[in-house]
Write a protein that holds these residues in place. Structure first.
Motif, mmCIF file in Angstrom:
data_model
loop_
_atom_site.group_PDB
_atom_site.id
_atom_site.type_symbol
_atom_site.label_atom_id
_atom_site.label_comp_id
_atom_site.label_asym_id
_atom_site.label_seq_id
_atom_site.Cartn_x
_atom_site.Cartn_y
_atom_site.Cartn_z
ATOM 1 N N UNK A 26 118.955 13.290 22.572
ATOM 2 C CA UNK A 26 118.835 14.614 21.964
ATOM 3 C C UNK A 26 120.057 15.495 22.210
ATOM 4 N N UNK A 27 120.991 15.027 23.006
ATOM 5 C CA UNK A 27 122.126 15.881 23.401
ATOM 6 C C UNK A 27 122.966 16.337 22.225
ATOM 7 N N UNK A 28 122.973 15.586 21.143
ATOM 8 C CA UNK A 28 123.762 15.973 19.967
ATOM 9 C C UNK A 28 122.892 16.543 18.851
ATOM 10 N N UNK A 29 121.609 16.762 19.119
ATOM 11 C CA UNK A 29 120.665 17.196 18.084
ATOM 12 C C UNK A 29 120.628 18.713 17.938
ATOM 13 N N UNK A 30 120.296 19.157 16.735
ATOM 14 C CA UNK A 30 120.123 20.580 16.439
ATOM 15 C C UNK A 30 118.646 20.872 16.205
ATOM 16 N N UNK A 31 118.277 22.131 16.260
ATOM 17 C CA UNK A 31 116.922 22.563 15.942
ATOM 18 C C UNK A 31 116.835 22.947 14.469
ATOM 19 N N UNK A 32 115.645 22.764 13.907
ATOM 20 C CA UNK A 32 115.415 23.167 12.519
ATOM 21 C C UNK A 32 114.910 24.599 12.426
ATOM 22 N N UNK A 33 114.407 25.143 13.542
ATOM 23 C CA UNK A 33 113.863 26.506 13.535
ATOM 24 C C UNK A 33 113.898 27.068 14.951
ATOM 25 N N UNK A 34 113.793 28.377 15.044
ATOM 26 C CA UNK A 34 113.686 29.051 16.343
ATOM 27 C C UNK A 34 112.421 28.570 17.042
ATOM 28 N N UNK A 35 112.501 28.203 18.320
ATOM 29 C CA UNK A 35 111.298 27.737 19.030
ATOM 30 C C UNK A 35 110.144 28.727 18.910
ATOM 31 N N UNK A 36 108.962 28.194 18.605
ATOM 32 C CA UNK A 36 107.766 29.017 18.519
ATOM 33 C C UNK A 36 107.534 29.679 17.180
ATOM 34 N N UNK A 37 108.375 29.409 16.178
ATOM 35 C CA UNK A 37 108.239 30.105 14.893
ATOM 36 C C UNK A 37 107.732 29.230 13.758
ATOM 37 N N UNK A 38 107.767 27.916 13.903
ATOM 38 C CA UNK A 38 107.374 27.037 12.799
ATOM 39 C C UNK A 38 106.796 25.741 13.351
ATOM 40 N N UNK A 39 105.808 25.203 12.631
ATOM 41 C CA UNK A 39 105.199 23.928 13.000
ATOM 42 C C UNK A 39 105.917 22.793 12.284
ATOM 43 N N UNK A 40 106.221 21.736 13.020
ATOM 44 C CA UNK A 40 106.785 20.529 12.419
ATOM 45 C C UNK A 40 106.347 19.336 13.246
ATOM 46 N N UNK A 41 105.572 18.457 12.636
ATOM 47 C CA UNK A 41 105.070 17.271 13.344
ATOM 48 C C UNK A 41 106.240 16.334 13.597
ATOM 49 N N UNK A 42 106.566 16.122 14.879
ATOM 50 C CA UNK A 42 107.784 15.398 15.248
ATOM 51 C C UNK A 42 107.518 14.614 16.523
#
Length: 413
Positions: free
Chosen positions: A88-104
Motif C-alpha cells: 500500500x506504500x504507493x497507493x492513493x485514497x479515492x476519498x477522504x477517510x470517513x466520507x464515502x463507502x467503498x467495498x474493498x
C-alpha cells in the motif's frame, strides 16, 4: 461432500476478522476510533490522508481505500498479511477517510494484520486460539492464498451446462476472504452470535451501519427479507465458489450455505433465498430448467466454430487475396487487429462496466468463459489470416513473360 467437508467461505471471513478486532477492543487493546497507524506503524500510503484512517473505518469500509485507486486483484499478489500492507506504500485514497463507502478487500487485510501486531501472534493462530477452538470449530482455519486451498475447497464453473472443476485464480485473501469452514462449524459460529461470544454492547456495535452506508456495519450487512424480516448477513464470492451466512435475530434462526460453483452463478444466494423462504413459511422459487448461461454458452460456442471455419477459409485463400491488392491497399488488414486490441482492453472495459471494481484478466475469463474463448479464438484467427495474406503478397503470383511484337507480326493498315 458432507457436513464436515472444509470449504471456502470467501468474504464471510470478514465477520471473523471483525470479531477478532472487537475482542481486542473489549480487552482495551484497541480503540475503534483511533487511527490505525497508532497500532500499526507499517501502515503507510502515498496519500497523507491515510494517517487519519481509523480502525472503525477499516471495518465499515469507509477508509477511503477503493479498487479505483488501488487495483488489489490485478496487481502482483502478496503472500502474507505483512506483504499485503507493505504494497500500500504507493497507493492513493479515492476519498477522504470517513466520507464515502467503498467495498474493498484491502480494508480487512489491514485489519487482520492489525490483529497480528496487537496480539503478537499470526492471524491464523489468533483465530484458532480465540475463535475456532472456544466454539468447537475443529475443522476451520484461515489461509493466505489460492495455493493453500485444500482439494475439498476446489470449485467449478458451468460451461455448456456442465460443471468443470478449475483451480481458483491466483489471489491473496487472508483477513478478507481466507476462512475455510464446514457446515457443522458454521452452525456453531452462528449459534455463538446470540450466545455470549461478545458483550451485548459489542454485538450492537458490530451491527450498526455507518452514516455513509445504511446496510453495511462491521463485517455484517443489515437488511430485510422479502417478507420484511430483519436479518444480519454477509455473503462471499470466489471465482469458483460462493458462500453466505444469515441470522434472524428475532426468531433465532441462522443459515449458512457454501456452494462449490463460482460467483457468476450465485448458487449460494439461490440456496440461501430458498431456505429463508421455507423458514418464513413460504415456498422456494424453483430455478428455470433452461439456464440463461447455457443459451449464452451455446451462442459463443457456435461463434467460435464459425470463426475457426472462416479463419481456415481466409488462410487458404490468402494468396489469391494478396495478388489482387497492391501494397497501398493492405491497410485493409488493420481491422483484423481489432480483436487483439479488445483482448488488451478487456480489463479496463470490465472496470468501467463494474463501476470501478478490479479484476485480473484471468478472473474476467472465469466470469465469462465462453465469451473469452471466442474472443481469443477470433484474435488468433485474425492474426493467422493477416500473416498468411502478407506472406502470400511477398511470394506473389508469377507474372506472364513480356513479349515484344515484331514488325512481321503487325497487321497491315
Amino acid at each position: 461432500m458432507s457436513a464436515d467437508t472444509p470449504m471456502a467461505v470467501a468474504s464471510v471471513s470478514k465477520s471473523f476478522t471483525s470479531l477478532a478486532v472487537m475482542q481486542l477492543v473489549e480487552r482495551g487493546e484497541i480503540d475503534l476510533d483511533r487511527p490505525v497507524r497508532g497500532y500499526l506503524p507499517e501502515f503507510t500510503m502515498a496519500d497523507p490522508r491515510a494517517a487519519k484512517i481509523t480502525v472503525r473505518q477499516l471495518l465499515n469500509q469507509t477508509s477511503g481505500m477503493a479498487d479505483s485507486t488501488f487495483r488489489e486483484k490485478s496487481l502482483p499478489q502478496p503472500g502474507t498479511l505483512e506483504g499485503a500492507v507493505a504494497r500500500l506504500r504507493t497507493a492513493e485514497l479515492a476519498a477522504e477517510p470517513g466520507t464515502a463507502f467503498s467495498y474493498h478487500n484491502t480494508n480487512y487485510q489491514v485489519a487482520a494484520r492489525l490483529v497480528e501486531v496487537v496480539s503478537g501472534r499470526p492471524f491464523r493462530d489468533y483465530l484458532h486460539a480465540h475463535v475456532f477452538a472456544p466454539l468447537g470449530m475443529r475443522n476451520s482455519t484461515t489461509i493466505d492464498t489460492d495455493r493453500d486451498l485444500p482439494g475439498s475447497a476446489r470449485g467449478h464453473l458451468y460451461i455448456l451446462g456442465q460443471a468443470v472443476a478449475l483451480p481458483e485464480p491466483t489471489g491473496f485473501g487472508n483477513g478478507s476472504g481466507g476462512v475455510l469452514s464446514t457446515a457443522h462449524d458454521m452452525a456453531r459460529w452462528l449459534i455463538a452470535q446470540n450466545n455470549g461470544i461478545l458483550s451485548p454492547r459489542s454485538v450492537k456495535e458490530m451491527r450498526t451501519p455507518s452514516a455513509q452506508n445504511d446496510t453495511y456495519a462491521l463485517g455484517w450487512s443489515i437488511r430485510r427479507t422479502e417478507r420484511g424480516t430483519p436479518v444480519v448477513e454477509h455473503d462471499g464470492d470466489l471465482f469458483t465458489s460462493t458462500a453466505g451466512q444469515l441470522l434472524m435475530p428475532r426468531s433465532g434462526y441462522g443459515v449458512a450455505v457454501m456452494a462449490n460453483t463460482g460467483t457468476a452463478f450465485a448458487d449460494a444466494d439461490a440456496l440461501m433465498d430458498g431456505v429463508v423462504a421455507m423458514i418464513e413459511g413460504g415456498t422456494p422459487q424453483v430455478p428455470s430448467r433452461l439456464s440463461p448461461y447455457l443459451v449464452t454458452d451455446l451462442l459463443f460456442t457456435l461463434l467460435t466454430l464459425a470463426t475457426i471455419g472462416l479463419a481456415v477459409r481466409g488462410v487458404v485463400r490468402a494468396r489469391r487475396w494478396a495478388t489482387r491488392r497492391t501494397g497501398r491497399q493492405r491497410w485493409r488488414l488493420l481491422p483484423y487487429l481489432a480483436p487483439l486490441a479488445l483482448c488488451a482492453a478487456i480489463t479496463p472495459i470490465f472496470r468501467l462496466l463494474a463501476r470501478g471494481r478490479d479484476a485480473a484478466w484471468i478472473q474476467v475469463a472465469y466470469l465469462y468463459p465462453t465469451f473469452v474463448i471466442w474472443l481469443l479464438t477470433t484474435a488468433a484467427a485474425c492474426i493467422a489470416v493477416v500473416i498468411a495474406r502478407l506472406a502470400g503478397g511477398g511470394r506473389g503470383e508469377p507474372r506472364p513473360p513480356l513479349t515484344v511484337p515484331t514488325a512481321g507480326s503487325r497487321r497491315s493498315g
